[in-house]
Design a protein around this motif. Structure first.
Motif, mmCIF file in Angstrom:
data_model
loop_
_atom_site.group_PDB
_atom_site.id
_atom_site.type_symbol
_atom_site.label_atom_id
_atom_site.label_comp_id
_atom_site.label_asym_id
_atom_site.label_seq_id
_atom_site.Cartn_x
_atom_site.Cartn_y
_atom_site.Cartn_z
ATOM 1 N N GLU A 95 36.467 31.029 -12.569
ATOM 2 C CA GLU A 95 35.016 31.217 -12.554
ATOM 3 C C GLU A 95 34.366 30.284 -11.541
ATOM 4 O OE1 GLU A 95 34.378 32.372 -17.266
ATOM 5 O OE2 GLU A 95 33.672 30.432 -16.550
ATOM 6 N N ALA A 96 33.327 30.787 -10.876
ATOM 7 C CA ALA A 96 32.548 29.989 -9.924
ATOM 8 C C ALA A 96 31.152 30.586 -9.856
ATOM 9 C CB ALA A 96 33.198 30.002 -8.549
ATOM 10 N N GLU A 97 30.233 29.871 -9.235
ATOM 11 C CA GLU A 97 28.879 30.400 -9.075
ATOM 12 C C GLU A 97 28.922 31.691 -8.281
ATOM 13 O OE1 GLU A 97 25.855 27.664 -7.845
ATOM 14 O OE2 GLU A 97 26.615 26.090 -9.149
ATOM 15 N N ALA A 98 28.001 32.603 -8.598
ATOM 16 C CA ALA A 98 27.964 33.917 -7.943
ATOM 17 C C ALA A 98 27.949 33.764 -6.426
ATOM 18 C CB ALA A 98 26.745 34.698 -8.414
ATOM 19 N N GLY A 99 28.828 34.485 -5.758
ATOM 20 C CA GLY A 99 28.930 34.477 -4.307
ATOM 21 C C GLY A 99 29.955 33.497 -3.753
ATOM 22 N N ALA A 100 30.356 32.524 -4.560
ATOM 23 C CA ALA A 100 31.276 31.490 -4.066
ATOM 24 C C ALA A 100 32.671 32.040 -3.778
ATOM 25 C CB ALA A 100 31.358 30.338 -5.060
ATOM 26 N N LEU A 101 33.210 32.867 -4.659
ATOM 27 C CA LEU A 101 34.581 33.342 -4.465
ATOM 28 C C LEU A 101 34.727 34.138 -3.178
ATOM 29 C CD1 LEU A 101 35.705 34.309 -8.094
ATOM 30 C CD2 LEU A 101 36.101 32.188 -6.835
ATOM 31 N N ALA A 102 33.765 34.984 -2.875
ATOM 32 C CA ALA A 102 33.820 35.758 -1.623
ATOM 33 C C ALA A 102 33.784 34.816 -0.424
ATOM 34 C CB ALA A 102 32.671 36.754 -1.559
ATOM 35 N N GLY A 103 32.986 33.782 -0.508
ATOM 36 C CA GLY A 103 32.897 32.808 0.575
ATOM 37 C C GLY A 103 34.200 32.056 0.801
ATOM 38 N N TRP A 104 34.973 31.883 -0.263
ATOM 39 C CA TRP A 104 36.258 31.191 -0.158
ATOM 40 C C TRP A 104 37.385 32.131 0.216
ATOM 41 C CZ3 TRP A 104 35.345 28.888 -5.645
ATOM 42 C CH2 TRP A 104 34.357 27.891 -5.587
ATOM 43 N N GLY A 105 37.143 33.441 0.238
ATOM 44 C CA GLY A 105 38.181 34.410 0.575
ATOM 45 C C GLY A 105 38.980 34.906 -0.619
ATOM 46 N N VAL A 106 38.465 34.676 -1.837
ATOM 47 C CA VAL A 106 39.148 35.152 -3.040
ATOM 48 C C VAL A 106 38.781 36.620 -3.237
ATOM 49 C CG1 VAL A 106 39.382 34.895 -5.538
ATOM 50 C CG2 VAL A 106 39.115 32.866 -4.094
ATOM 51 N N ARG A 107 39.786 37.494 -3.180
ATOM 52 C CA ARG A 107 39.587 38.934 -3.363
ATOM 53 C C ARG A 107 40.856 39.525 -3.953
ATOM 54 N NH1 ARG A 107 40.894 37.791 1.641
ATOM 55 N NH2 ARG A 107 42.371 39.072 2.787
ATOM 56 N N ALA A 108 40.774 40.742 -4.431
ATOM 57 C CA ALA A 108 41.928 41.402 -5.054
ATOM 58 C C ALA A 108 43.124 41.387 -4.106
ATOM 59 C CB ALA A 108 41.562 42.826 -5.450
ATOM 60 N N GLY A 109 44.287 41.055 -4.641
ATOM 61 C CA GLY A 109 45.521 41.030 -3.866
ATOM 62 C C GLY A 109 45.900 39.674 -3.306
ATOM 63 N N VAL A 110 44.949 38.750 -3.198
ATOM 64 C CA VAL A 110 45.224 37.421 -2.659
ATOM 65 C C VAL A 110 45.897 36.576 -3.737
ATOM 66 C CG1 VAL A 110 44.106 35.277 -1.889
ATOM 67 C CG2 VAL A 110 43.325 37.470 -1.005
ATOM 68 N N ARG A 111 46.838 35.766 -3.322
ATOM 69 C CA ARG A 111 47.507 34.859 -4.256
ATOM 70 C C ARG A 111 47.000 33.450 -4.002
ATOM 71 N NH1 ARG A 111 53.977 34.369 -5.288
ATOM 72 N NH2 ARG A 111 53.809 33.188 -7.221
ATOM 73 N N VAL A 112 46.312 32.881 -4.989
ATOM 74 C CA VAL A 112 45.738 31.545 -4.847
ATOM 75 C C VAL A 112 46.730 30.497 -5.314
ATOM 76 C CG1 VAL A 112 43.368 32.376 -5.093
ATOM 77 C CG2 VAL A 112 44.610 31.594 -7.117
#
Length: 133
Positions: A95-112
């Motif tokens: 979980e993160a503030e709205a919009g943060a994950l997209a800014g970090w490049g977190v999207r379906a298929g990515v392995r963090v």
């Protein structure tokens, strides 16, 4: 995989920057999550769950559902007062503030990658991409 413990660490997204991470592993920490907060610096990893809600939240959040190998299954933005869908293959939630994950490049298929700080005997784990994955 070792035992999880409440604590701190770093979230790393391939090709992205390192993000401060808080880990909620105990029943109490998982239940509380981001409730009662006005924001979050970095991200919160809730382990051993496949669904979340935003009842009692003060702000909208991005939610990334992760499988057991920390691959992102899906990312959704949830406004306060919502109940998230159960993800049967989900094992953890980021979980993160709205919009943060997209800014970090977190999207379906990515392995963090999750690197926990602290004593490895106290539950410190390193999870993330394996060579050749």
């Amino acid at each position: 995989m070792g035992k999880w413990a409440d604590g701190a660490g770093t979230l790393t997204v391939p090709g992205g920057a390192a993000v401060p991470l808080e880990v909620a592993a105990s029943y109490r920490a998982r239940r509380r999550g981001l409730l009662g907060r006005d924001g979050v610096a970095g991200a919160l990893l809730i382990v051993r769950t496949n669904s979340v809600h935003t009842f009692g939240m003060r702000f909208a959040i991005d939610v990334a559902y992760l499988d057991r190998s920390f691959r992102v299954l899906s990312v959704v933005t949830m406004r306060p007062g919502r109940l998230g869908m159960v993800r049967p293959r989900g094992r953890h939630v980021l979980e993160a503030e709205a919009g943060a994950l997209a800014g970090w490049g977190v999207r379906a298929g990515v392995r963090v990658r999750v690197d926990l700080t602290g004593d490895p005997g106290r539950g410190g784990l390193t999870e993330g991409p394996t060579p050749g994955a």
